[in-house]
Scaffold this motif. Structure first.
Motif, PDB file in Angstrom:
ATOM      1  N   SER A 282       0.797  -1.232   0.000  1.00 12.42           N
ATOM      2  CA  SER A 282       0.000   0.000   0.000  1.00 12.42           C
ATOM      3  C   SER A 282       0.827   1.279   0.000  1.00 12.42           C
ATOM      4  O   SER A 282       0.508   2.215  -0.737  1.00 12.42           O
ATOM      5  N   PRO A 283       1.899   1.413   0.805  1.00 16.12           N
ATOM      6  CA  PRO A 283       2.647   2.671   0.740  1.00 16.12           C
ATOM      7  C   PRO A 283       3.366   2.871  -0.594  1.00 16.12           C
ATOM      8  O   PRO A 283       3.574   4.011  -1.029  1.00 16.12           O
ATOM      9  N   TYR A 284       3.723   1.770  -1.248  1.00 17.43           N
ATOM     10  CA  TYR A 284       4.390   1.871  -2.546  1.00 17.43           C
ATOM     11  C   TYR A 284       3.401   2.302  -3.625  1.00 17.43           C
ATOM     12  O   TYR A 284       3.779   3.002  -4.579  1.00 17.43           O
ATOM     13  N   LEU A 285       2.143   1.924  -3.471  1.00 14.56           N
ATOM     14  CA  LEU A 285       1.105   2.416  -4.376  1.00 14.56           C
ATOM     15  C   LEU A 285       0.794   3.872  -4.072  1.00 14.56           C
ATOM     16  O   LEU A 285       0.566   4.679  -4.975  1.00 14.56           O
ATOM     17  N   LYS A 286       0.765   4.215  -2.797  1.00 11.91           N
ATOM     18  CA  LYS A 286       0.426   5.587  -2.403  1.00 11.91           C
ATOM     19  C   LYS A 286       1.401   6.598  -3.018  1.00 11.91           C
ATOM     20  O   LYS A 286       0.997   7.643  -3.536  1.00 11.91           O
ATOM     21  N   PHE A 287       2.706   6.304  -2.958  1.00 13.65           N
ATOM     22  CA  PHE A 287       3.703   7.216  -3.497  1.00 13.65           C
ATOM     23  C   PHE A 287       4.067   6.901  -4.947  1.00 13.65           C
ATOM     24  O   PHE A 287       4.962   7.536  -5.509  1.00 13.65           O
ATOM     25  N   GLY A 288       3.375   5.929  -5.537  1.00  8.56           N
ATOM     26  CA  GLY A 288       3.629   5.600  -6.931  1.00  8.56           C
ATOM     27  C   GLY A 288       4.964   4.927  -7.164  1.00  8.56           C
ATOM     28  O   GLY A 288       5.480   4.927  -8.288  1.00  8.56           O
ATOM     29  N   CYS A 289       5.564   4.346  -6.126  1.00  3.95           N
ATOM     30  CA  CYS A 289       6.840   3.638  -6.288  1.00  3.95           C
ATOM     31  C   CYS A 289       6.660   2.398  -7.153  1.00  3.95           C
ATOM     32  O   CYS A 289       7.587   1.990  -7.862  1.00  3.95           O
ATOM     33  N   VAL A 290       5.494   1.794  -7.055  1.00  2.00           N
ATOM     34  CA  VAL A 290       5.129   0.654  -7.881  1.00  2.00           C
ATOM     35  C   VAL A 290       3.824   1.004  -8.581  1.00  2.00           C
ATOM     36  O   VAL A 290       2.883   1.487  -7.952  1.00  2.00           O
ATOM     37  N   SER A 291       3.780   0.759  -9.863  1.00  2.00           N
ATOM     38  CA  SER A 291       2.586   1.038 -10.646  1.00  2.00           C
ATOM     39  C   SER A 291       1.458   0.099 -10.264  1.00  2.00           C
ATOM     40  O   SER A 291       1.650  -1.118 -10.169  1.00  2.00           O
ATOM     41  N   VAL A 292       0.275   0.649 -10.050  1.00  4.36           N
ATOM     42  CA  VAL A 292      -0.882  -0.189  -9.730  1.00  4.36           C
ATOM     43  C   VAL A 292      -1.201  -1.105 -10.912  1.00  4.36           C
ATOM     44  O   VAL A 292      -1.640  -2.245 -10.720  1.00  4.36           O
ATOM     45  N   ARG A 293      -0.967  -0.625 -12.111  1.00  8.61           N
ATOM     46  CA  ARG A 293      -1.223  -1.456 -13.290  1.00  8.61           C
ATOM     47  C   ARG A 293      -0.233  -2.617 -13.359  1.00  8.61           C
ATOM     48  O   ARG A 293      -0.604  -3.736 -13.702  1.00  8.61           O
ATOM     49  N   TYR A 294       1.034  -2.359 -13.024  1.00  5.01           N
ATOM     50  CA  TYR A 294       2.040  -3.425 -13.001  1.00  5.01           C
ATOM     51  C   TYR A 294       1.688  -4.467 -11.949  1.00  5.01           C
ATOM     52  O   TYR A 294       1.765  -5.680 -12.196  1.00  5.01           O
ATOM     53  N   ALA A 639      -7.612   1.910   3.730  1.00  6.06           N
ATOM     54  CA  ALA A 639      -6.460   2.573   3.120  1.00  6.06           C
ATOM     55  C   ALA A 639      -5.489   1.563   2.539  1.00  6.06           C
ATOM     56  O   ALA A 639      -4.290   1.757   2.528  1.00  6.06           O
ATOM     57  N   LEU A 640      -5.992   0.447   2.059  1.00  4.23           N
ATOM     58  CA  LEU A 640      -5.182  -0.633   1.519  1.00  4.23           C
ATOM     59  C   LEU A 640      -4.097  -1.019   2.502  1.00  4.23           C
ATOM     60  O   LEU A 640      -2.952  -1.252   2.143  1.00  4.23           O
ATOM     61  N   GLY A 641      -4.454  -1.065   3.774  1.00  9.01           N
ATOM     62  CA  GLY A 641      -3.448  -1.274   4.802  1.00  9.01           C
ATOM     63  C   GLY A 641      -2.721  -2.582   4.693  1.00  9.01           C
ATOM     64  O   GLY A 641      -1.610  -2.708   5.187  1.00  9.01           O
ATOM     65  N   ASP A 642      -3.303  -3.593   4.070  1.00  6.15           N
ATOM     66  CA  ASP A 642      -2.621  -4.883   4.018  1.00  6.15           C
ATOM     67  C   ASP A 642      -2.282  -5.289   2.603  1.00  6.15           C
ATOM     68  O   ASP A 642      -2.011  -6.429   2.323  1.00  6.15           O
ATOM     69  N   MET A 643      -2.337  -4.334   1.681  1.00  2.96           N
ATOM     70  CA  MET A 643      -2.043  -4.677   0.294  1.00  2.96           C
ATOM     71  C   MET A 643      -0.542  -4.810   0.062  1.00  2.96           C
ATOM     72  O   MET A 643       0.245  -4.145   0.683  1.00  2.96           O
TER      73      MET A 643
END
Length: 643
Positions: A282-294, A639-643
């Motif tokens: 979730s934090p990597y999605l929040k800051f865009g470190c990893v693409s949600v599409r990827y 908040a996608l806490g466990d994603m």
């Protein structure tokens, strides 16, 4: 033809892999590429941001900067210290930029900021290029397919996206990038002010903020700021930010393909820590470190490979991403999404410690201390993990220290603060999560607080998480409690969830006296739960939303407060009605006595409405085993806490 010179404005897209906006910038074949981050004083002073999220952001910025340098030794993330609303105009002119490129931010704050910056760029003759990349689908397109209405269920979301084009495949990271042009800057702070009327993060600072003493850093090298420059102490989170770390974590999780295919979020334990049982993406999605599409493509490919026996929507990993899309679309279509007042989807409930507004309707920050001393005490003890209920306290201390807790842990503490026991406004919980979560999100966080307080999205208010039984279900030995509430680490398992019941001799042996070394429960849990249920019944019967006139003029609160007072009086009085019938009658009777309920119809019709709702709630409670711990399949992703 004039040369193409691109300023790429990084925000919550700190990656190079699968970045449609980065690709758009490179497709322009620029002779110069300036990757820029504006260190915005709004984020430093005006948003609730704790030290752990700042650290995760700084990690992510440093990682992106290093990745850019690997692609071109002359490049990096050029951090300019000031507001993008003023800085970018000067940068565009001084660096002779032809195109401004950035990833779209469809959140309410982002839309206003980006519209301002885009207008400034256009006035300077600079072309603006934007791309969707922070969400799977264009949020605005989803809302359009839903007739302009917010998406309040995942089913509604999926019906909308079925009408949209299929997702494009992820884009590889570039192999090289052009260098920047000259970096000469002559900026005057008088034209780029950073002061703000209130520093919402002052409580966390241990020194003066020096980050704005210069525009390009203390060594004039456009460096990423440090916690020291923000006046912050060292972070305590064990989780590090950045694209490299995010992709590493994702690949580690995906290495067990069977686990990915069979993943069901409600079956993961909220008591597991270091490592947790979820992806923690979730934090990597929040800051865009990893693409949600990827991320989506990676797990979808695995599920397709192991189709037999794989889990399905909404509990599987793609389902969790779709909840995120649902909240983004709901926020886009809903004014005042992060508050009660003016919010058309938020049920009005007369919580304690609601937001305070001035005579012009502006939010008062910081919130003045209420004269409701009991509610203030409940809130502060909840926030600091001193409620006397070890499961709740362990989770809140984990949140503060680590910046993350499992989604079912978030469900527990959110229910406890709001409808379950404390009856404190979800707006207060929202602020604490804003401050402490490393994965805070402007759409998912308010959406989930509304969900878990039964203000929107979810309405079975009679289903309450037990602060005792729910934790026991997952962690009979109390390992999470022993880790985060060390006062109780030597308590016997039989009493660790209810230490006040432990014999005094055993308390002495454990080195912790309840009421001295660890607090007693701050209230009778069962009595508070029943009190809150009665208040929820009344609010549901009144049936108002945050934008109703009676909410805006304060009459709804007065009406419900009077009803609550009547409930207290009735519960203390002797009555021939007993048991479940007394519960059913009490709320209806208090409205009948007032001569009317929600502002329309007769007192008898209002009372009948209350009786029906109360009866339905009691019947549902009976069928579900009363107010037991919630079935873990209920609820969305916090908040996608466990994603």
């Amino acid at each position: 033809m004039p040369p193409v010179r691109v300023l790429y404005w990084f925000r919550t897209d700190l990656r190079l892999t699968d970045s449609p906006a980065v690709k758009a910038a490179l497709d322009l074949a620029p002779s110069a590429l300036y990757p820029v981050w504006c260190w915005d004083p709004e984020y430093v002073y005006s948003h609730n941001v704790g030290v752990n999220r700042f650290q995760f952001l700084l990690d992510s910025m440093n990682d992106t900067s290093a990745a850019l340098t690997r692609l071109n030794p002359k490049s990096q993330l050029f951090v300019i210290r000031g507001s993008p609303r003023t800085l970018l105009k000067d940068l565009l002119l001084k660096w002779e930029i032809s195109h401004l490129v950035f990833e779209e931010d469809k959140s309410a704050y982002g839309r206003v900021r980006d519209a301002s910056v885009s207008a400034t760029a256009a006035s300077a003759g600079v072309k603006v290029v934007t791309r969707t990349g922070h969400t799977l689908w264009d949020t605005e397109a989803i809302v359009a397919k839903n007739g302009g209405h917010p998406t309040l269920t995942s089913e509604t979301l999926m019906k909308c996206v079925d009408k949209l084009p299929n997702l494009e495949p992820p884009i590889p990271a570039p192999n090289s990038i052009p260098p920047p042009g000259p970096l000469d800057l002559a900026l005057d702070r008088n034209y780029h002010p950073v002061s703000r009327p209130v520093d919402r993060n002052a409580r966390d600072r241990t020194a003066e903020v020096t980050v704005y003493d210069t525009f390009t850093g203390p060594h004039a090298d456009f460096a990423v700021p440090t916690l020291e420059e923000l006046g912050m102490p060292p972070a305590t989170t064990p989780y590090r930010g950045g694209e490299a770390e995010g992709l590493k974590r994702l690949e580690a999780f995906c290495s067990n393909e069977i686990a990915v295919a069979k993943f069901e979020k409600p079956k993961t334990s909220p008591a597991a820590f270091l490592p947790p049982q979820t992806t923690l993406m979730s934090p990597y999605l929040k800051f865009g470190c990893v693409s949600v599409r990827y991320f989506h493509k990676r797990v979808q490919d695995i599920i397709a490979k192991h189709k037999r026996g794989s889990s399905g929507l909404p509990v599987n990993l793609p389902g969790q991403l779709y909840f995120r899309e649902m909240y983004y679309a709901a926020e886009f279509a809903t004014p005042c999404f992060d508050r009660i007042r003016g919010n058309p989807i938020c049920r009005y409930i007369n919580w304690s410690l609601e937001n305070v507004y001035d005579a012009d309707g502006a939010l008062v920050v910081p919130r003045p201390v209420s004269d409701d001393a009991e509610a203030e005490m409940y809130f502060e003890r909840w926030k600091e993990g001193r409620t006397g209920f070890p499961w709740i306290d362990a989770l809140m201390r984990q949140l503060k220290h680590d910046g993350w807790i499992h989604h079912l842990g978030r469900h527990s503490v959110a229910c406890f603060l709001t409808r379950g026991h404390c009856f404190v406004s979800w707006e207060r919980g929202l602020e604490v999560f804003d401050q402490w979560l490393i994965d805070w999100d402007p759409c998912s966080n308010p959406g989930n607080w509304m969900w878990l307080s039964c203000s929107a999205f979810f309405h079975s208010y009679f289903r309450v998480y037990s602060p005792i039984a729910f934790g026991k279900k997952w962690d009979k030995h109390g390992d999470l409690i022993r880790q985060y509430v060390p006062e109780l680490k030597n308590f016997p398992a039989a009493h660790i969830y209810e230490p006040w019941k432990c014999p005094i001799a055993d308390q002495r042996k454990a080195g912790c006296i309840i009421g001295k070394n660890y607090p007693k429960p701050m209230f009778d849990e069962k009595a508070r739960k029943e009190h809150c249920l009665e208040r929820m019944k009344a609010a549901f019967a009144l049936g108002l939303k945050g934008d109703d006139t009676k909410v805006l003029d304060g009459s709804a609160r007065r009406e419900l407060d009077e009803a609550d007072a009547a409930t207290v009086i009735k519960s203390a009085a002797t009555s021939p009605v007993s048991g479940a019938k007394r519960k059913q009658a009490s709320v209806a009777d208090m409205f009948a006595a007032k001569g009317g309920g929600g502002g329309s119809g007769s007192s008898s019709s209002s009372a009948e409405k209350m009786q029906k709702i109360s009866a339905a709630a009691d019947q549902a409670k009976s069928r579900s085993g009363g107010s037991r711990a919630l079935d873990t399949k209920e609820g969305g992703n916090e908040a996608l806490g466990d994603m």
